[in-house]
Design an enzyme around this catalytic site. Sequence first.
Site, PDB file in Angstrom:
ATOM      1  N   ASN A 137       0.869  -1.173   0.000  1.00  0.00           N
ATOM      2  CA  ASN A 137       0.000   0.000   0.000  1.00  0.00           C
ATOM      3  C   ASN A 137       0.908   1.227   0.000  1.00  0.00           C
ATOM      4  OD1 ASN A 137      -1.766   2.070   0.539  1.00  0.00           O
ATOM      5  ND2 ASN A 137      -2.274   1.406   2.619  1.00  0.00           N
ATOM      6  N   GLU A 158      -5.271  -4.903  10.545  1.00  0.00           N
ATOM      7  CA  GLU A 158      -4.274  -3.859  10.768  1.00  0.00           C
ATOM      8  C   GLU A 158      -4.590  -3.093  12.049  1.00  0.00           C
ATOM      9  OE1 GLU A 158      -2.229  -2.680   6.872  1.00  0.00           O
ATOM     10  OE2 GLU A 158      -4.034  -1.482   7.029  1.00  0.00           O
ATOM     11  N   SER A 172       3.522  -2.008  10.333  1.00  0.00           N
ATOM     12  CA  SER A 172       4.971  -2.039  10.566  1.00  0.00           C
ATOM     13  C   SER A 172       5.613  -3.379  10.214  1.00  0.00           C
ATOM     14  CB  SER A 172       5.285  -1.638  12.012  1.00  0.00           C
ATOM     15  OG  SER A 172       4.884  -0.290  12.248  1.00  0.00           O
TER      16      SER A 172
END
Length: 254
Positions: free
Chosen positions: A9, A166, A213
């Site tokens: 992304n 996420e 991350s």
Amino acid sequence: MRVPIIAGNWKMNKTVSEAVELVRVLRESTADVEKVEMVVCPPFVSLMAVKDALAGSKIGLGAQNVFWEEKGAFTGEIAAGMLKDLVTYVIIGHSERRQYFGETDATVNKRVNAALKAGLTPIVCVGETLAQREAGETAAVVSHQVLNGLAGLTAEQAKSIVLAYEPVWAIGTGRASTGDDANAVVAQNIRVPLSKLFGEAVAQGIRVQYGGSVTAANAAEFMSRPEIDGALVGGASLKAADFTGIIEATAQVK
Ligand code: PGA
């Protein structure tokens, strides 16, 4: 049985020429990868050029958002039918869209329907904020996002969806979740609601990524977990070497 899927992304990064340059390197660096589905999601304005640059490669192309109406007076928006000529995937309901652009489970649901109708593969993002996690609300928040975001879809439609778990506190912070924690949330708060909606067999076939991350260094920690079928990668997808490292780690572990 679930083919791992690693998607980049890019968010609001890279000019058109920078985007083309990145995928030129990526298509070389990932040329030997097998059994991992690879996707890049550049900004809308680069999709056409990146599509050309990826022609004949194994890397798939995705958009970062889609509007639910088919056409008309919606200045600045992009319809699924327009994307379908360019991309295979579309990210829907990313936490940044929920946080900055008023995205809700209801609008996620409309976008997912529009994407599926056009034959696109939605990558639907869910995840709790730090405040929600600290309040012990992770399970409730994530399962609601799944149940409401995907409400009304048929089991057949659900088969082509990808989800991304996420946790918002892990996005762009360098503070990833742990493999155990993410695996447990996916098992209990994503797959259980999916099986309520679509039945156990379909729920077991739907791919669920982890995002937040992810780096080449920690990718194996997540990819080695049985419930996690890939990653949605932000920052580390902007550098060919880092993104390739994540893909290679996935190919090794899965
Ligand atoms: P990050 O972003 O990898 O930079 O944390 C992930 C995402 O927002 O999809």
